[in-house]
Scaffold this motif. Structure first.
Motif, PDB file in Angstrom:
ATOM      1  N   ASN A 107       0.772  -1.500  -0.220  1.00 10.55           N
ATOM      2  CA  ASN A 107       0.609  -0.159  -0.067  1.00 10.55           C
ATOM      3  C   ASN A 107       0.707   1.014   0.017  1.00 10.55           C
ATOM      4  O   ASN A 107       0.100   2.154  -0.479  1.00 10.55           O
ATOM      5  CB  ASN A 107      -1.263  -0.245   1.011  1.00 10.55           C
ATOM      6  N   SER A 108       1.802   1.440   0.562  1.00  9.88           N
ATOM      7  CA  SER A 108       3.130   2.278   0.189  1.00  9.88           C
ATOM      8  C   SER A 108       3.107   2.345  -1.126  1.00  9.88           C
ATOM      9  O   SER A 108       3.866   2.935  -2.090  1.00  9.88           O
ATOM     10  CB  SER A 108       4.487   2.341   0.720  1.00  9.88           C
ATOM     11  N   LEU A 109       3.380   1.576  -1.960  1.00  8.45           N
ATOM     12  CA  LEU A 109       3.887   0.947  -3.490  1.00  8.45           C
ATOM     13  C   LEU A 109       3.102   1.440  -4.873  1.00  8.45           C
ATOM     14  O   LEU A 109       3.364   1.888  -5.415  1.00  8.45           O
ATOM     15  CB  LEU A 109       4.595   0.311  -3.718  1.00  8.45           C
ATOM     16  N   LEU A 110       1.710   0.825  -4.344  1.00  6.32           N
ATOM     17  CA  LEU A 110       0.980   0.475  -5.447  1.00  6.32           C
ATOM     18  C   LEU A 110       0.268   2.212  -6.080  1.00  6.32           C
ATOM     19  O   LEU A 110      -0.228   2.612  -6.744  1.00  6.32           O
ATOM     20  CB  LEU A 110      -0.553   0.204  -5.180  1.00  6.32           C
ATOM     21  N   PRO A 111       0.117   3.045  -5.215  1.00 11.01           N
ATOM     22  CA  PRO A 111      -0.199   4.545  -5.601  1.00 11.01           C
ATOM     23  C   PRO A 111       0.824   5.127  -6.056  1.00 11.01           C
ATOM     24  O   PRO A 111       0.670   6.310  -7.304  1.00 11.01           O
ATOM     25  CB  PRO A 111      -0.454   5.609  -4.205  1.00 11.01           C
ATOM     26  N   LEU A 112       2.019   4.128  -5.728  1.00  8.82           N
ATOM     27  CA  LEU A 112       3.052   5.448  -6.539  1.00  8.82           C
ATOM     28  C   LEU A 112       3.079   4.745  -8.202  1.00  8.82           C
ATOM     29  O   LEU A 112       3.520   5.245  -9.459  1.00  8.82           O
ATOM     30  CB  LEU A 112       4.888   4.985  -6.112  1.00  8.82           C
ATOM     31  N   ALA A 113       2.788   3.194  -8.526  1.00 11.50           N
ATOM     32  CA  ALA A 113       2.398   2.770  -9.874  1.00 11.50           C
ATOM     33  C   ALA A 113       1.240   3.067 -10.730  1.00 11.50           C
ATOM     34  O   ALA A 113       1.124   3.895 -11.997  1.00 11.50           O
ATOM     35  CB  ALA A 113       2.157   1.220  -9.892  1.00 11.50           C
ATOM     36  N   LEU A 114       0.464   3.419  -9.844  1.00 12.03           N
ATOM     37  CA  LEU A 114      -1.046   4.575 -10.561  1.00 12.03           C
ATOM     38  C   LEU A 114      -0.305   5.765 -10.415  1.00 12.03           C
ATOM     39  O   LEU A 114      -1.175   6.019 -11.741  1.00 12.03           O
ATOM     40  CB  LEU A 114      -1.655   4.566  -9.261  1.00 12.03           C
ATOM     41  N   ALA A 115       0.101   6.244 -10.017  1.00 12.42           N
ATOM     42  CA  ALA A 115       0.939   7.845  -9.885  1.00 12.42           C
ATOM     43  C   ALA A 115       1.604   7.362 -11.163  1.00 12.42           C
ATOM     44  O   ALA A 115       0.967   8.441 -11.946  1.00 12.42           O
ATOM     45  CB  ALA A 115       1.486   8.046  -9.391  1.00 12.42           C
ATOM     46  N   ALA A 116       2.387   7.180 -11.738  1.00 16.05           N
ATOM     47  CA  ALA A 116       3.576   6.611 -13.326  1.00 16.05           C
ATOM     48  C   ALA A 116       2.745   6.439 -14.221  1.00 16.05           C
ATOM     49  O   ALA A 116       2.941   7.006 -14.919  1.00 16.05           O
ATOM     50  CB  ALA A 116       4.362   5.184 -12.798  1.00 16.05           C
ATOM     51  N   THR A 117       1.523   5.796 -13.952  1.00 16.85           N
ATOM     52  CA  THR A 117       0.351   5.362 -15.185  1.00 16.85           C
ATOM     53  C   THR A 117       0.074   6.335 -15.411  1.00 16.85           C
ATOM     54  O   THR A 117      -0.238   6.783 -16.831  1.00 16.85           O
ATOM     55  CB  THR A 117      -0.485   3.816 -14.612  1.00 16.85           C
ATOM     56  N   LEU A 118      -0.987   7.157 -14.760  1.00 17.50           N
ATOM     57  CA  LEU A 118      -1.532   8.398 -14.959  1.00 17.50           C
ATOM     58  C   LEU A 118      -1.182   9.634 -14.958  1.00 17.50           C
ATOM     59  O   LEU A 118      -1.816  10.703 -15.237  1.00 17.50           O
ATOM     60  CB  LEU A 118      -2.657   8.396 -13.447  1.00 17.50           C
ATOM     61  N   GLY A 119       0.558   9.358 -14.944  1.00 13.45           N
ATOM     62  CA  GLY A 119       1.124  11.213 -14.390  1.00 13.45           C
ATOM     63  C   GLY A 119       0.015  11.745 -13.613  1.00 13.45           C
ATOM     64  O   GLY A 119       1.030  13.218 -14.156  1.00 13.45           O
ATOM     65  N   LEU A 120       0.616  11.728 -12.411  1.00 11.45           N
ATOM     66  CA  LEU A 120       0.023  11.875 -11.644  1.00 11.45           C
ATOM     67  C   LEU A 120       1.168  12.051 -10.782  1.00 11.45           C
ATOM     68  O   LEU A 120       1.765  11.616 -10.457  1.00 11.45           O
ATOM     69  CB  LEU A 120      -1.304  11.718 -10.669  1.00 11.45           C
TER      70      LEU A 120
END
Length: 364
Positions: A107-120
């Motif tokens: 749960n510390s890493l999934l937001p990072l993967a999501l951010a990279a994918t969406l450009g956030l």
């Protein structure tokens, strides 16, 4: 603002597993997802909370469910995107950034993967400073922020939008839905403005995770034990050293629940430590005497490498070092203890800070 690449992700994965107190899901899965997203979309922008505009919409992202389920039910990444898009459409406002809800393995890493994918960008903060098993156990809740509207999404493309009367009801309904959806789901949860993040979140937690991971990896390369370095970064204390002799673990009510028994070695020879967990380690006792209890942090490390071991990763015969760390001061308030203290989890004892418990042990 700074950029996170693959090296930073490697360090964050280790630090997240340590602060996750045994829970938060397998960090290896989240690490692979974040690294793949960086390879495909470029590095991630990490924002200091003070850099976030006050009126910007910030939405934490997370996986909900039992860590034991997540070992076999690996997210594909589309679940988080679907949850974010659904919530964005419902709110009628563009999401400015995401952040972790907890300092936990995956749960510390999934937001990072999501951010990279969406450009956030990702905000360098979270809502726990550790991991806890229930949705209302966040500092946002202590400040009166609502968990809903929130969206749950699964790998079958099911999505569920919840609006509840409070965050406790959000936990109850979402937990039931998660069980029906296969034991784990992705969440878009606790939407809030940047000004609220600055007031209610635990700041710079990703940076701390990165520092912890870097120290452990550096020590491993030098064939040194990193425990002293970890204790220095976290104000932690060694609670016990020994060998795991028994594991009682089951997946129940959407959680991984159980106990681990550790036979003492070295300074703890002829003693026995028992760890009680519900996704995360909540209570550590040595020969029946409490040495650390929630909301303070309890983490198990491999005695040889210093690498953190999750509750689902504990194995018979593992030689380990149990450490305790003081929680963020927000959790030691009256409301914080009411929400995450030992009595909430059914333990018949009052919260005492780690420092006081160990002082009593030293006097004995």
């Amino acid at each position: 603002m700074r950029l996170l690449g693959k090296e930073e992700i490697e360090n964050i994965a280790i630090g997240a597993a340590l602060l996750g107190t045994g829970g938060g899901g397998d960090p290896y899965i989240g690490k692979l997802m974040a690294i793949q997203a960086i390879e495909e979309h470029g590095p991630i922008r990490l924002l200091d909370p003070d850099e976030v505009p006050d009126d910007a919409l910030i939405v934490p992202s997370a996986m909900m469910g039992a860590p034991t389920v997540m070992i076999e039910k690996v997210p594909n990444g589309e679940e988080a995107i679907a949850a974010f898009k659904s919530l964005e459409e419902y709110l009628g406002k563009e999401i400015y950034a995401t952040m972790p809800i907890e300092a936990g393995g995956i749960n510390s890493l999934l937001p990072l993967a999501l951010a990279a994918t969406l450009g956030l960008p990702v905000v360098d903060a979270d809502g726990m400073g550790r991991a806890f098993p229930e949705l209302q156990m966040v500092t946002f809740y202590l400040e009166g922020v609502s968990a809903t509207p929130m969206v749950l999404s699964d790998e079958k493309k099911n999505s569920l939008l919840l609006n509840t009367i409070d965050s406790v009801w959000a936990e109850r309904i979402a937990r039931t839905a998660t069980i029906e959806m296969g034991g784990s789901v992705m969440l878009a949860i606790y939407p809030m403005e940047g000004s609220v993040v600055k007031q209610s979140a635990i700041k710079n937690i990703l940076t701390l995770e990165e520092k912890i991971g870097a120290e452990i990896r550096t020590a491993m390369k030098a064939n040194e034990n990193p425990v002293d370095r970890i204790l220095g970064l976290t104000a932690g204390r060694v609670l016990f050293q020994g060998k795991v002799t028994d594991i009682n673990r089951k997946t129940q009510d959407g959680f991984a629940k159980g106990t681990a028994t550790i036979e003492g070695l070295n300074n703890n020879k002829d003693e026995e430590c028992k760890l009680h967990f519900q996704n995360e380690h909540l209570l550590a006792q040595v020969d029946g005497r409490t040495v650390c209890v929630t909301p303070d942090l309890i983490t198990v490390l491999d005695s040889d490498t210093g690498m953190p071991i999750t509750t689902e990763g504990l194995r018979y015969g593992s030689r380990c070092t149990v450490i305790g760390m003081p929680c963020d001061p927000k959790w030691r308030t009256e409301k914080g203890i009411e929400v995450t203290g030992p009595r909430y989890f059914g333990y018949d004892l009052d919260f005492q800070p780690l420092e006081e418990l160990l002082l009593v042990k030293e006097e004995i």
